[in-house]
Design an enzyme around this catalytic site. Structure first.
Site, short mmCIF file in Angstrom:
data_model
loop_
_atom_site.label_atom_id
_atom_site.label_comp_id
_atom_site.label_asym_id
_atom_site.label_seq_id
_atom_site.Cartn_x
_atom_site.Cartn_y
_atom_site.Cartn_z
N PHE A 78 5.10 4.63 -4.18
CA PHE A 78 5.01 5.39 -5.58
C PHE A 78 3.85 6.19 -5.61
O PHE A 78 2.68 5.67 -5.13
CB PHE A 78 4.91 4.14 -6.56
N LYS B 54 7.04 -20.75 -11.46
CA LYS B 54 5.54 -21.55 -10.83
C LYS B 54 4.44 -20.82 -11.61
O LYS B 54 3.37 -21.52 -11.96
CB LYS B 54 5.41 -21.29 -9.49
N1 LIG Z 1 0.41 -9.84 -3.76
C1 LIG Z 1 0.92 -10.96 -3.49
O1 LIG Z 1 0.02 -11.77 -2.90
C2 LIG Z 1 2.50 -11.28 -3.44
C3 LIG Z 1 2.85 -12.37 -3.09
C4 LIG Z 1 4.19 -12.64 -3.41
C5 LIG Z 1 5.05 -11.97 -4.15
N2 LIG Z 1 4.62 -11.06 -4.72
C6 LIG Z 1 5.39 -9.90 -5.58
O2 LIG Z 1 5.81 -8.78 -5.08
C7 LIG Z 1 5.88 -7.92 -6.03
C8 LIG Z 1 4.97 -6.72 -5.87
O3 LIG Z 1 3.51 -7.09 -5.94
P1 LIG Z 1 2.47 -6.59 -5.28
O4 LIG Z 1 1.36 -7.52 -5.40
O5 LIG Z 1 2.77 -5.96 -3.76
O6 LIG Z 1 1.90 -5.05 -6.25
P2 LIG Z 1 0.73 -4.72 -6.54
O7 LIG Z 1 0.12 -5.05 -7.79
O8 LIG Z 1 -0.26 -4.69 -5.28
O9 LIG Z 1 1.02 -2.89 -6.50
C9 LIG Z 1 1.66 -2.43 -7.48
C10 LIG Z 1 2.61 -1.31 -6.79
O10 LIG Z 1 3.36 -0.85 -8.10
C11 LIG Z 1 3.32 0.36 -7.85
N3 LIG Z 1 3.72 1.34 -9.12
C12 LIG Z 1 2.84 1.54 -10.13
N4 LIG Z 1 3.42 2.26 -11.07
C13 LIG Z 1 4.73 2.35 -10.76
C14 LIG Z 1 6.11 2.95 -11.02
N5 LIG Z 1 6.01 3.49 -12.51
N6 LIG Z 1 7.22 2.90 -10.28
C15 LIG Z 1 7.17 2.11 -9.31
N7 LIG Z 1 6.06 1.55 -9.06
C16 LIG Z 1 4.83 1.65 -9.37
C17 LIG Z 1 1.88 0.84 -7.16
O11 LIG Z 1 1.96 2.07 -6.55
C18 LIG Z 1 1.75 -0.31 -6.31
O12 LIG Z 1 2.64 0.11 -5.16
C19 LIG Z 1 5.51 -8.66 -7.40
O13 LIG Z 1 6.82 -8.79 -7.96
C20 LIG Z 1 4.87 -9.67 -6.91
O14 LIG Z 1 5.06 -10.93 -7.90
C21 LIG Z 1 3.28 -10.48 -4.72
#
Ligand SMILES: NC(=O)c1ccc[n+]([C@@H]2O[C@H](COP(=O)([O-])OP(=O)(O)OC[C@H]3O[C@@H](n4cnc5c(N)ncnc54)[C@H](O)[C@@H]3O)[C@@H](O)[C@H]2O)c1
Length: 288
Positions: free
Chosen positions: A45, A210
């Protein structure tokens, strides 16, 4: 084709903290495994960095996501692509890893653009709550795109996996174990151990519910209560997660709650909330 089997091309849809780490994990395997094309396209994005540069360009030049995963090389076979359609072109394995609120819009843009027979997996924790009731993210992806969608959940704090600290994960699937095993092969490394469970709803609900228990665990910390209270909250919370999951989907299995997606993710999330609370309190103290 290879040995009569299709060769698999992987695209990762999402490039936040977990998306970047997942791309790195996957790319380390596609570079080694002959049944996969080396290149992993990661849809970004697009964002403009404070320097004025585009995030996707910076990722490709530095081989690093300086905003969401600074200091970690992704692997030169990870290619950032800000164009969604081009990112999924010819891919037959799609990894969805964006925050849950963006999935529906992304899927709508992908309708009619996917390679026939493409398979998906969702790493997204959360669910959509619609007027008709709750809708699992994997179902949203599967229904919107008309494809099969597994899930991968577990005690997976991305920053710890990025530095190759040992973790486990659970892949939930509906019927096709062969596809689930292919996903497991794509993700498994010596420091990331993946198992499969034929209980997609159970695995996905663990990753969602969780967080509610972890909020209660955070309140325990905020109220300065001790470890026994927190352990009780986690035990009762796990039992309620199971009861609620079975209410929504009677097919949910007890064993799922003993996998990484269940008790392990609950423990790590309840501990992480404490860490976040401590950081916030420290920050508030310094701002006083
Ligand atoms: N970070 C972790 O440790 C972790 C672990 C397991 C699962 N998750 C899950 O993974 C998923 C992604 O989390 P993350 O931590 O990678 O996210 P993040 O919070 O690090 O990043 C947010 C992402 O959303 C994007 N974004 C912002 N506005 C947007 C839009 N309008 N359209 C599309 N994308 C947009 C940003 O560019 C960025 O890539 C979530 O569902 C989270 O629950 C995260």
């Amino acid at each position: 084709m290879e040995n009569g089997h299709a060769k698999y091309r992987v695209a990762v849809i999402g490039s936040g903290n977990w998306g970047s780490v997942a791309s790195r994990l996957i790319a380390s395997n596609t570079a080694k495994l002959p049944s996969f094309y080396d290149e992993v396209r990661m849809w970004v994005f697009e964002e403009i960095l404070p320097t004025g540069r585009k995030l996707s360009e910076s990722i490709n030049e530095q081989n690093e996501n300086c905003k969401y995963l600074p200091g970690i090389k992704l692997g030169t076979n990870v290619i950032a692509d800000p164009d969604l359609e081009s990112a999924v072109k010819d891919a037959n394995m799609l990894v969805f890893v964006t925050p849950h609120q963006f999935v529906e819009g992304i899927c709508k843009k992908l309708v009619g653009k996917l390679t026939p027979g493409a398979e998906a997996i969702s790493l997204i924790k959360g669910m959509e709550v619609k007027m008709e009731g709750p809708c699992m993210i994997s179902k949203l992806i599967a229904d919107t795109l008309g494809i099969n969608c597994c899930v991968l959940m577990g005690a997976n704090i991305a920053n710890e996996i990025a530095v190759e600290e040992f973790s486990e994960a659970t892949i939930g699937y509906r019927k096709d174990k062969e596809v689930a095993n292919r996903w497991a092969k794509l993700f498994t490394t010596p420091y990331f151990l993946v198992s499969v469970a034929e209980d997609i709803e159970g695995v996905e609900l663990c990753g969602t519910l969780k967080n509610i228990v972890a909020i209660a665990a955070g309140l325990v910390d905020g109220l300065d209560m001790g470890n026994n209270t927190k352990a009780a909250i986690m035990r009762i919370g796990l039992r309620e997660m199971r009861a609620f999951s079975k209410l929504l989907f009677p097919s949910v299995r007890d064993n799922t709650f003993f996998e990484s997606c269940g008790v392990a993710d609950l423990i790590t999330t309840c501990r992480t909330y404490l860490h976040h609370c401590q950081l916030t309190i420290q920050q508030m103290d310094t701002e006083k």
